[in-house]
Enzyme design. Structure first.
Site, PDB file in Angstrom:
ATOM      1  CB  THR A 173      -0.941  -0.004   1.228  1.00 12.13           C
ATOM      2  OG1 THR A 173      -1.771  -1.163   1.133  1.00 12.13           O
ATOM      3  CG2 THR A 173      -1.803   1.238   1.282  1.00 12.13           C
ATOM      4  CB  CYS A 218     -20.273  -1.913  -0.084  1.00 10.92           C
ATOM      5  SG  CYS A 218     -20.268  -3.019   1.340  1.00 10.92           S
TER       6      CYS A 218
HETATM    7  N1  PMP Z   1      -1.880  -5.158  -3.845  1.00 10.49           N
HETATM    8  C1  PMP Z   1      -2.411  -6.384  -3.914  1.00 10.49           C
HETATM    9  C2  PMP Z   1      -2.538  -7.058  -5.242  1.00 10.49           C
HETATM   10  C3  PMP Z   1      -2.806  -7.031  -2.739  1.00 10.49           C
HETATM   11  O1  PMP Z   1      -3.314  -8.267  -2.808  1.00 10.49           O
HETATM   12  C4  PMP Z   1      -2.660  -6.364  -1.504  1.00 10.49           C
HETATM   13  C5  PMP Z   1      -3.098  -7.024  -0.218  1.00 10.49           C
HETATM   14  N2  PMP Z   1      -4.422  -7.446  -0.214  1.00 10.49           N
HETATM   15  C6  PMP Z   1      -2.115  -5.079  -1.501  1.00 10.49           C
HETATM   16  C7  PMP Z   1      -1.722  -4.508  -2.688  1.00 10.49           C
HETATM   17  C8  PMP Z   1      -1.929  -4.299  -0.236  1.00 10.49           C
HETATM   18  O2  PMP Z   1      -1.022  -4.926   0.585  1.00 10.49           O
HETATM   19  P1  PMP Z   1      -0.754  -4.405   2.087  1.00 10.49           P
HETATM   20  O3  PMP Z   1      -2.091  -4.388   2.750  1.00 10.49           O
HETATM   21  O4  PMP Z   1       0.154  -5.421   2.652  1.00 10.49           O
HETATM   22  O5  PMP Z   1      -0.156  -3.050   1.980  1.00 10.49           O
END
Ligand code: PMP
Length: 377
Positions: free
Chosen positions: A71, A322
Site C-alpha cells: 500500500t 460494497c
Molecule cells: N496489492 C495487492 C494485489 C494485494 O493483494 C494487496 C493485499 N491485499 C495489496 C496490494 C496491499 O497490501 P498491504 O495491505 O500489505 O499493503
C-alpha cells in the site's frame, strides 16, 4: 484450523522470525548512525537490498527502497511520479481490476490534482490486453499501472508485452503491483520501471514491503525529513524487517518450483471437486495463478457460506467491498463482464505452501454440507 486465505496473508517462516528476533536484539543500531555499530547495521541493510534485487532479477537496472508494504509502495509511486512529472503530462492509466491501494490512490490524484485517470478494461479472463493498452496510450500519459497477478481471481498479465507498449512512449513510466506474483511464478520484471509488494504475502512479518524502481528514474518522496533510503523515504529504517523480507523472498524463490507444483495439484483437486456442485461457476482458470481459485455460488449468499465455513474453522475470503447500494460485490468480476449475481457471491480460496490435499478434501466436504443446510438466497 484450515487456512485457505493465503492471498490475504501468510504465516511467517519460523526461521525468518527467529532471525528477525536475533537481528532486533543484536543489530539494533540506527542504520543512519555515524559510528561503527551504525555502519555495520547499514551494511546488513545493503545486503538485504542486494538480495531482493537479485531474486527479482533486476540487479543491474533497479534499486530497492524498503517500506511498510504494498500500500505504501503503491502510494509512493503514484504520488512520487505525479508530483515530479505533472509538467510532462497529466494522464495516468490503471488496470480496472487493480487493488484499491492503486485504484483509490490514482483516483485521488484526479480529484485533488487534476490528473486524468483512465481505467484500462480487461478481457473476460481478467487480463489487460497489450492492444487495448496501446489504443489508450498517448503523449500525455506519464504513468501506467497494471498488476502482475490479480488478488481476487489470480488472472495473470503479460508484463513484458505490456512494458513494450508503454516504452514506445518515452515519457511514460510502467508500474506493476507484484503482491500476488512475487515468488509464485517465473516472470521477467526487467521491463517494468516500478515494482511493489508486501512481505506478509510471502511468509515475512507484516509491516515489511519494497518498492523497486529503475535506478535512473527520480521521483518525489512521500515521507520527508530524513535522508534514509536515498532520501526517498525519510524515517529510521526497520533493518530486521528488511532482512526478514529479503530472507523470506529468497526462501520462497528457492522453493518456487515445488510450491507451484503443490498449488497446481490443489487447484486441480479443488476444481474437480467444485465441478460436482451444480450451482458453482468458476471465475479462475488454469491460465491464471494456481495459488488462487475464485468461484461464485448461483443459489446461496457467498458471505453466509464463508461465515459458516469460518464457524467450522475453515478460512477463505469473500468480497468485502460494497457497491453504491451498499451491497458487497466484486468490481474485479464486474470488470470481467460477470453477471451481477456472480459478482456479489464469489468466494476466493488461496493456497500456500503449508496446504495439503486433506485441506481441500475438508473444504469440499464442509462446503457441500453447508450448501444443504443454509437457506438459498
Ligand atoms: N496489492 C495487492 C494485489 C494485494 O493483494 C494487496 C493485499 N491485499 C495489496 C496490494 C496491499 O497490501 P498491504 O495491505 O500489505 O499493503
Amino acid at each position: 484450523m484450515i487456512y485457505l486465505d493465503n492471498a490475504a496473508s501468510t504465516r511467517p517462516y519460523r526461521e525468518v522470525l527467529e532471525e528477525y528476533v536475533r537481528h532486533s536484539q543484536e543489530d539494533f543500531a540506527n542504520s543512519n548512525s555515524k559510528h561503527y555499530f551504525g555502519f555495520a547495521t547499514h551494511s546488513l541493510l545493503e545486503k538485504a537490498r542486494k538480495s531482493v534485487l537479485t531474486d527479482l532479477g533486476v540487479t543491474d537496472t533497479h534499486q530497492a527502497l524498503f517500506c511498510s508494504g504494498a500500500t505504501e509502495a503503491n502510494n509512493t509511486v503514484f504520488q512520487g511520479i505525479a508530483f515530479r512529472y505533472a509538467n510532462r503530462g497529466k494522464r495516468i492509466l490503471v488496470g480496472s481490476t487493480e487493488h484499491p491501494s492503486v485504484l483509490v490512490t490514482a483516483h485521488s490524484l484526479a480529484r485533488l490534482q487534476g490528473f486524468e485517470v483512465v481505467e484500462i478494461p480487461v478481457n473476460a479472463k481478467g487480463q489487460v490486453e497489450p492492444d487495448t493498452l496501446a489504443s489508450m496510450m498517448d503523449k500525455q500519459t506519464i504513468l501506467v499501472s497494471i498488476m502482475a497477478v490479480n488478488n481476487e481471481t489470480g488472472a495473470i498479465n503479460d508484463l513484458p508485452a505490456l512494458a513494450q507498449v508503454v516504452h514506445q512512449f518515452p515519457k511514460a513510466f510502467f508500474h506493476s503491483d507484484l503482491t500476488q506474483s512475487v515468488g509464485k511464478m517465473e516472470m521477467d520484471y526487467s521491463g517494468v520501471d516500478f515494482l511493489s509488494f508486501s512481505g506478509h504475502k510471502i511468509c515475512a512479518p507484516k509491516g515489511t514491503g519494497v518498492l523497486v524502481y529503475r535506478s535512473k528514474i527520480g521521483f518525489e518522496s512521500l515521507h520527508r525529513g530524513g535522508d534514509q533510503e536515498f532520501g526517498l523515504r525519510a524515517g529510521t529504517v526497520d533493518v530486521p524487517g528488511a532482512l526478514a523480507l529479503a530472507d523470506a523472498l529468497h526462501r520462497t524463490c528457492q522453493e518456487r518450483e515445488a510450491y507451484i507444483a503443490l498449488a497446481k495439484t490443489l487447484f486441480q483437486q479443488l476444481k474437480e471437486g467444485l465441478s460436482q456442485i451444480e450451482e458453482v461457476v468458476l471465475n479462475s482458470d488454469e491460465n491464471g495463478s494456481p495459488f488462487v481459485l475464485n468461484f461464485s455460488l448461483r443459489k446461496h449468499k457467498a458471505s453466509v457460506v464463508v461465515e459458516a465455513l469460518s464457524e467450522r474453522g475453515i478460512y477463505v475470503s469473500s468480497v468485502s467491498a460494497c457497491n453504491s447500494k451498499g451491497e458487497p460485490t466484486s468490481y474485479v468480476l464486474a470488470a470481467m463482464g460477470k453477471d451481477p449475481g456472480d459478482c456479489a457471491n464469489s468466494i476466493r480460496v488461496s493456497f500456500g505452501h503449508e496446504n495439503t490435499k486433506e485441506d481441500v478434501d475438508a473444504f469440499l466436504i464442509a462446503l457441500k454440507e453447508i450448501l444443504t443446510e443454509v437457506a438459498p438466497r
